[in-house]
Design a protein around this motif. Structure first.
Motif, PDB file in Angstrom:
ATOM      1  N   PHE A  33      -3.994   0.667   9.690  1.00 55.18           N
ATOM      2  CA  PHE A  33      -2.818   1.523   9.829  1.00 55.18           C
ATOM      3  C   PHE A  33      -2.856   2.566   8.720  1.00 55.18           C
ATOM      4  N   THR A  34      -1.995   3.565   8.822  1.00 58.65           N
ATOM      5  CA  THR A  34      -1.960   4.651   7.843  1.00 58.65           C
ATOM      6  C   THR A  34      -1.162   4.191   6.639  1.00 58.65           C
ATOM      7  N   PHE A  35      -1.870   3.671   5.670  1.00 66.43           N
ATOM      8  CA  PHE A  35      -1.259   3.010   4.511  1.00 66.43           C
ATOM      9  C   PHE A  35      -0.235   3.917   3.832  1.00 66.43           C
ATOM     10  N   SER A  36      -0.551   5.174   3.675  1.00 69.06           N
ATOM     11  CA  SER A  36       0.325   6.082   2.922  1.00 69.06           C
ATOM     12  C   SER A  36       1.663   6.324   3.609  1.00 69.06           C
ATOM     13  N   SER A  37       1.770   5.953   4.872  1.00 71.65           N
ATOM     14  CA  SER A  37       3.016   6.159   5.618  1.00 71.65           C
ATOM     15  C   SER A  37       3.932   4.940   5.580  1.00 71.65           C
ATOM     16  N   TYR A  38       3.478   3.905   4.908  1.00 66.87           N
ATOM     17  CA  TYR A  38       4.192   2.638   4.920  1.00 66.87           C
ATOM     18  C   TYR A  38       4.734   2.274   3.547  1.00 66.87           C
ATOM     19  N   GLY A  39       5.944   1.710   3.553  1.00 68.09           N
ATOM     20  CA  GLY A  39       6.429   1.029   2.375  1.00 68.09           C
ATOM     21  C   GLY A  39       5.738  -0.316   2.275  1.00 68.09           C
ATOM     22  N   MET A  40       5.414  -0.709   1.050  1.00 68.04           N
ATOM     23  CA  MET A  40       4.701  -1.961   0.835  1.00 68.04           C
ATOM     24  C   MET A  40       5.545  -2.887  -0.029  1.00 68.04           C
ATOM     25  N   GLY A  41       5.597  -4.140   0.373  1.00 69.03           N
ATOM     26  CA  GLY A  41       6.411  -5.089  -0.362  1.00 69.03           C
ATOM     27  C   GLY A  41       5.663  -6.371  -0.658  1.00 69.03           C
ATOM     28  N   TRP A  42       6.174  -7.061  -1.665  1.00 67.73           N
ATOM     29  CA  TRP A  42       5.715  -8.416  -1.990  1.00 67.73           C
ATOM     30  C   TRP A  42       6.901  -9.368  -1.822  1.00 67.73           C
ATOM     31  N   PHE A  43       6.627 -10.476  -1.190  1.00 74.28           N
ATOM     32  CA  PHE A  43       7.618 -11.526  -1.001  1.00 74.28           C
ATOM     33  C   PHE A  43       7.000 -12.840  -1.453  1.00 74.28           C
ATOM     34  N   ARG A  44       7.829 -13.845  -1.631  1.00 71.67           N
ATOM     35  CA  ARG A  44       7.298 -15.160  -1.981  1.00 71.67           C
ATOM     36  C   ARG A  44       8.136 -16.244  -1.315  1.00 71.67           C
ATOM     37  N   GLN A  45       7.489 -17.386  -1.138  1.00 74.24           N
ATOM     38  CA  GLN A  45       8.185 -18.525  -0.553  1.00 74.24           C
ATOM     39  C   GLN A  45       7.719 -19.799  -1.239  1.00 74.24           C
TER      40      GLN A  45
ATOM     41  N   VAL B 264      10.428  -9.878  -3.597  1.00 73.88           N
ATOM     42  CA  VAL B 264       9.984  -9.810  -4.985  1.00 73.88           C
ATOM     43  C   VAL B 264       9.994  -8.364  -5.481  1.00 73.88           C
ATOM     44  N   ALA B 265       9.267  -7.499  -4.771  1.00 73.99           N
ATOM     45  CA  ALA B 265       9.140  -6.113  -5.214  1.00 73.99           C
ATOM     46  C   ALA B 265       8.662  -5.256  -4.053  1.00 73.99           C
ATOM     47  N   ALA B 266       8.911  -3.959  -4.160  1.00 72.72           N
ATOM     48  CA  ALA B 266       8.446  -3.043  -3.124  1.00 72.72           C
ATOM     49  C   ALA B 266       8.174  -1.675  -3.718  1.00 72.72           C
ATOM     50  N   ALA B 267       7.245  -0.973  -3.088  1.00 76.82           N
ATOM     51  CA  ALA B 267       6.926   0.404  -3.452  1.00 76.82           C
ATOM     52  C   ALA B 267       6.993   1.234  -2.178  1.00 76.82           C
ATOM     53  N   SER B 268       7.868   2.201  -2.165  1.00 76.32           N
ATOM     54  CA  SER B 268       8.021   3.017  -0.973  1.00 76.32           C
ATOM     55  C   SER B 268       6.842   3.967  -0.805  1.00 76.32           C
ATOM     56  N   ARG B 269       6.809   4.609   0.318  1.00 77.49           N
ATOM     57  CA  ARG B 269       5.791   5.616   0.591  1.00 77.49           C
ATOM     58  C   ARG B 269       5.791   6.695  -0.486  1.00 77.49           C
TER      59      ARG B 269
ATOM     60  N   ASN C  17      -3.047   4.576  -2.861  1.00 77.25           N
ATOM     61  CA  ASN C  17      -3.217   5.018  -1.477  1.00 77.25           C
ATOM     62  C   ASN C  17      -4.663   5.352  -1.144  1.00 77.25           C
ATOM     63  N   ALA C  18      -5.435   5.728  -2.142  1.00 78.57           N
ATOM     64  CA  ALA C  18      -6.852   6.035  -1.907  1.00 78.57           C
ATOM     65  C   ALA C  18      -7.642   4.777  -1.573  1.00 78.57           C
ATOM     66  N   LYS C  19      -7.171   3.650  -2.064  1.00 81.76           N
ATOM     67  CA  LYS C  19      -7.858   2.380  -1.823  1.00 81.76           C
ATOM     68  C   LYS C  19      -7.129   1.507  -0.806  1.00 81.76           C
ATOM     69  N   ASN C  20      -6.017   2.005  -0.278  1.00 83.17           N
ATOM     70  CA  ASN C  20      -5.220   1.218   0.681  1.00 83.17           C
ATOM     71  C   ASN C  20      -4.883  -0.164   0.121  1.00 83.17           C
ATOM     72  N   THR C  21      -4.461  -0.164  -1.115  1.00 80.71           N
ATOM     73  CA  THR C  21      -4.217  -1.427  -1.800  1.00 80.71           C
ATOM     74  C   THR C  21      -2.902  -1.365  -2.574  1.00 80.71           C
ATOM     75  N   VAL C  22      -2.199  -2.478  -2.552  1.00 75.14           N
ATOM     76  CA  VAL C  22      -0.995  -2.625  -3.357  1.00 75.14           C
ATOM     77  C   VAL C  22      -1.221  -3.810  -4.297  1.00 75.14           C
TER      78      VAL C  22
ATOM     79  N   CYS D 110       2.119 -10.137   0.942  1.00 74.54           N
ATOM     80  CA  CYS D 110       2.386  -8.709   0.984  1.00 74.54           C
ATOM     81  C   CYS D 110       2.757  -8.325   2.418  1.00 74.54           C
ATOM     82  N   ALA D 111       3.474  -7.242   2.524  1.00 74.88           N
ATOM     83  CA  ALA D 111       3.973  -6.798   3.813  1.00 74.88           C
ATOM     84  C   ALA D 111       4.027  -5.282   3.852  1.00 74.88           C
ATOM     85  N   ALA D 112       3.938  -4.751   5.058  1.00 81.38           N
ATOM     86  CA  ALA D 112       3.952  -3.307   5.259  1.00 81.38           C
ATOM     87  C   ALA D 112       5.029  -2.936   6.269  1.00 81.38           C
ATOM     88  N   ASP D 113       5.754  -1.890   5.965  1.00 76.08           N
ATOM     89  CA  ASP D 113       6.835  -1.447   6.828  1.00 76.08           C
ATOM     90  C   ASP D 113       6.745   0.072   7.002  1.00 76.08           C
TER      91      ASP D 113
END
Length: 125
Positions: free
Chosen positions: A27-39, A48-53, A73-78, A95-98
């Protein structure tokens, strides 16, 4: 096909550090907000945390000041840098993408489109 692959989990003593990575594809990583969750066992999944587009960062109160989220965004990694770990941080981390819609306010604690399989973090006392 979308893939989110977490890595970097493990066993660490209280006060130690870990850096989680989440590599994304399909998917187009730069268009997505990325989050971390835990259980944690027996508990509900929690934000836990999130970084918007656009780079806006949000943390839960439990981790603010100890954890740092960043995205490349160049590495498609959070990433999630976790310092000052406590036994109560023990959990499976996901991790999750929205996809963010232009002109619409994004809720970093809301529903996410894609999820990784998780990586276990265990903090011993």
């Amino acid at each position: 096909q979308v893939h989110l692959v977490e890595s970097g989990g493990g066993l660490v003593q209280a006060g130690g550090s870990l850096r989680l990575s989440c590599s994304a594809s399909g998917f187009t990583f730069s268009s997505y907000g990325m989050g971390w969750f835990r259980q944690a066992p027996g508990k509900e999944r929690e934000f836990v945390a999130a970084a918007s587009r656009g780079g806006t960062i949000t943390y839960s109160t439990d981790v603010k000041g100890r954890f740092t989220i960043s995205r490349d965004n160049a590495k498609n990694t959070v990433y999630l840098q976790m310092n000052g770990l406590k036994p109560e941080d023990t959990a499976a981390y996901y991790c999750a993408a929205d996809r963010q819609t232009y002109g619409k306010t994004w809720n970093p604690r809301g529903e996410y489109d894609y999820w990784g399989q998780g990586t276990q973090v265990t903090v011993s006392s």
